[in-house]
Design a protein around this motif. Sequence first.
Motif, PDB file in Angstrom:
ATOM      1  N   TYR A  70      42.111   2.733-116.285  1.00 10.89           N
ATOM      2  CA  TYR A  70      42.573   1.555-117.015  1.00 10.89           C
ATOM      3  C   TYR A  70      44.083   1.326-116.875  1.00 10.89           C
ATOM      4  O   TYR A  70      44.536   0.193-116.688  1.00 10.89           O
ATOM      5  N   MET A  71      44.883   2.404-116.942  1.00  5.06           N
ATOM      6  CA  MET A  71      46.338   2.264-116.961  1.00  5.06           C
ATOM      7  C   MET A  71      46.953   2.125-115.581  1.00  5.06           C
ATOM      8  O   MET A  71      48.142   1.833-115.458  1.00  5.06           O
ATOM      9  N   ASP A  72      46.197   2.362-114.520  1.00  2.39           N
ATOM     10  CA  ASP A  72      46.754   2.402-113.164  1.00  2.39           C
ATOM     11  C   ASP A  72      46.577   1.112-112.380  1.00  2.39           C
ATOM     12  O   ASP A  72      47.053   1.025-111.245  1.00  2.39           O
ATOM     13  N   GLN A 378      50.699  10.562 -98.140  1.00  4.23           N
ATOM     14  CA  GLN A 378      52.085  10.597 -98.590  1.00  4.23           C
ATOM     15  C   GLN A 378      52.994  10.344 -97.397  1.00  4.23           C
ATOM     16  O   GLN A 378      52.832  10.946 -96.325  1.00  4.23           O
ATOM     17  N   THR A 379      53.957   9.433 -97.535  1.00  9.99           N
ATOM     18  CA  THR A 379      54.980   9.189 -96.514  1.00  9.99           C
ATOM     19  C   THR A 379      56.339   9.327 -97.191  1.00  9.99           C
ATOM     20  O   THR A 379      56.802   8.397 -97.857  1.00  9.99           O
ATOM     21  N   GLY A 380      56.939  10.503 -97.044  1.00  6.34           N
ATOM     22  CA  GLY A 380      58.208  10.752 -97.717  1.00  6.34           C
ATOM     23  C   GLY A 380      58.030  10.705 -99.219  1.00  6.34           C
ATOM     24  O   GLY A 380      57.129  11.337 -99.778  1.00  6.34           O
ATOM     25  N   PRO A 381      58.855   9.911 -99.902  1.00 12.20           N
ATOM     26  CA  PRO A 381      58.746   9.839-101.361  1.00 12.20           C
ATOM     27  C   PRO A 381      57.665   8.875-101.854  1.00 12.20           C
ATOM     28  O   PRO A 381      57.487   8.715-103.056  1.00 12.20           O
ATOM     29  N   PHE A 382      56.953   8.238-100.937  1.00 16.64           N
ATOM     30  CA  PHE A 382      55.993   7.208-101.321  1.00 16.64           C
ATOM     31  C   PHE A 382      54.560   7.711-101.145  1.00 16.64           C
ATOM     32  O   PHE A 382      54.211   8.301-100.121  1.00 16.64           O
ATOM     33  N   PHE A 455      58.476   6.711-107.425  1.00 17.45           N
ATOM     34  CA  PHE A 455      58.969   7.387-108.626  1.00 17.45           C
ATOM     35  C   PHE A 455      57.845   8.161-109.321  1.00 17.45           C
ATOM     36  O   PHE A 455      57.547   7.940-110.497  1.00 17.45           O
ATOM     37  N   ASP A 456      57.222   9.045-108.544  1.00 16.77           N
ATOM     38  CA  ASP A 456      56.099   9.853-109.060  1.00 16.77           C
ATOM     39  C   ASP A 456      54.980   8.959-109.581  1.00 16.77           C
ATOM     40  O   ASP A 456      54.364   9.244-110.614  1.00 16.77           O
ATOM     41  N   ASP A 457      54.723   7.878-108.862  1.00 17.75           N
ATOM     42  CA  ASP A 457      53.642   6.930-109.173  1.00 17.75           C
ATOM     43  C   ASP A 457      53.831   6.217-110.509  1.00 17.75           C
ATOM     44  O   ASP A 457      52.867   5.693-111.083  1.00 17.75           O
ATOM     45  N   ARG A 458      55.047   6.147-110.986  1.00 15.66           N
ATOM     46  CA  ARG A 458      55.283   5.342-112.191  1.00 15.66           C
ATOM     47  C   ARG A 458      55.351   3.858-111.847  1.00 15.66           C
ATOM     48  O   ARG A 458      55.096   3.008-112.705  1.00 15.66           O
TER      49      ARG A 458
END
Length: 739
Positions: A70-72, A378-382, A455-458
């Motif tokens: 729900y939140m994602d 994952q590609t780098g920080p993303f 940002f850590d999936d925020r």
Amino acid sequence: MASRFPSRPALLALCCSVTLMAQAAEPIQLDATDVNADAVKPTPNALPDEFAGGQVARGGQMGVLGNQDYMDTPFTMTSYTSKVIEDQQAEDIGDVLANDPSVRESFGFGNQSKVFVIRGLPLAGDDISFNGLYGILPRQIMSTDGVERVEVFKGPNAFLNGVSPTGTGLGGNVNLQPKRAGDEPTRRYTQDISSDGRIGEHLDIGQRFGEDNRFGARLNLSQREGETAVDDQDQRTKLFIAGLDYRGDGFRVSTDFGYQKQRINHLRNSVRPGEATTANPGNATTQVPTAPDASHNYGQSWSYSETEDTFGMIRGEWDLNESWTAYLAGGARHTREQGTYGTPTLVGNTGRATIAGSDIVHGEDSSSFSAGLNGRLQTGPFSHQIAVGATTMWTQSENAYKFYRAAPGDFSIYDKVKLPAPTNAYMTGGDMGDPGVTSKTRNRSIAISDTLGMFDDRLLLTYGLRRQQLRMENYKYDGSTFEGVANPANDGSRKDQPYDKGVTTPVYGIVFKATDSISLYANRIEGLAQGPSAPAGTVNAGTLFPPGRTKQLEAGIKFDKQTYGANLAVFRIEKPSDGYRLGNVYIRDGEQVNKGIELSVFGEPIEGLRLMAGGTRMSSEQKKTANGTNDGNDAIGVPTFQLNASVDWDVPGVPGLALNGRMLRTGGQYVDAANKLSLPTWNRFDVGARYKLKVSDKDLTLRVNVENLTDKNYWASANGGYMTQGDPRLVKFSGTIDF
């Protein structure tokens, strides 16, 4: 009481997980841990968990994106569980959707098919999906006895699900999740009876077998028969549905096979306002008459509707590795429908009406397939959540009809008047004993999307495309096509057959998780529907028009307080109108704009007190109407507001006793495009109680529910320009025993 310790396979999975972590990192000292089955990593694409109280789930299936929390997601969805179905004795999907403040129910044109108005736009029962597939479920009315969850997606959804079979669902979609066998065996029998003597039986059996409970079977058998709450109307329903599944290491497969037959005798259909004619200018309805007594039946005893559906599907999933899962699904349905229908048409303003008749025979065969790949990389920080999917749906329809002239004279919708069955047919089409093919449709599509996490999936950005190919062929009742007739309308429509056109529909969405309990979101998403066909009596009759795009902009905020959740959204939907006659030519022009704000609250904010509540405030506007006559007017059948409140309360000091109540309030809505006819605001109140106890060490649940407690007389909906009357008071009793 359920054990706090996991099953043997769950414990093995947990141990393996801990071992792998230990190998990948330096040894660490663990604090004392309370081990339980809930700690085990869920199966990919498993149904999301429930909010506290068990009435609403924490997410659901979102088409090509799969099951989402729900939140994602940047969209609005509410998923109602089997607990709601059981506690409210919901017999069909409409009974469940009555809990949603964005949804209201009406009938189809001249029949008993359920139509759901979501965000002011209709969703036909034919366009409800089953475990993500269109074209599989029975038409018009669907029993809940084999349903685990009812998932309601708000807004257009062409990217997520593709084009629906009949082109409705532009304000929202409904997906049904079938029942599956749980790790604990199910042995459940329910006996129910209504205040008018309609009796029903429902047997629900589920069991898992084999090593680690890998194989599962769930069987639901039900039937109900007897008089409904509407005078002199009776209904018979039979359902059989079997679900089989296998869950292995990295591979899962499930199948569902079902049969449903429904018959309703002495139909009380929607009522059509009268129109002025040259010969009878006084026939026009200029004021909506007061709704008759809620239980009064102004239909005729010779009218009936019977539908029979056989359906099935299979779905398989393969975990290619820890990050990627492939799936393949397919299903089919065969439908046979027949009926004699009669729709009252008002004459003036006093409730006088005429009623004409029609005999309809309809057959339909459809098949649907989907395949896709969901994964994460994952590609780098993303981070990236990739979804790739392809669908195809094929439908062939056979039709025949006889239309009868109205009986001489008129009658009052407030009186019981028996009219003879119609015999004077003025228009026929096809062979009633062996209807021929009148249409073939094939929709194909391929979709791809990426949800980019930062940002850590925020912060989650979703973007994607679906390319859809729509192919349609229409046939005359003698089997010939409409080829060879010139089209005088220079509007992109085509007369030649088949019609074959490709359209690309994009999606954009964003989610920002401001805190662990607050998500801000926005989306732009489109809906797509097959274009209309010019009707008989126009010079371009049979012309197929291009598909129409419906566009939505939505933004909102979601709350997740663990024990309860909430969603606040604002939206704007632009939908092209179906078209209209301009002289003797049918053209497609015009637009409907719905704007609104929507609030939903659900969960168990206080222990023992469960809540589902919310409201929708809407406005609508017509644009580019014929000669500008109705520009700026409200659209037909869009209520100005909708309010819902449902409370379920465990009575303190009396273990097993729960009381519940529900309020529905719906604002006024216009019946005609000129905004001269309107339905007033209406309220409905429902109450109920249930008591759980032990009898010979068996769980027994007794329930009573009263719908429309005050027996309110009201017009419930003006969808499509037809007035649908609200159902009368109905008292339902049931007893369920787990054996």
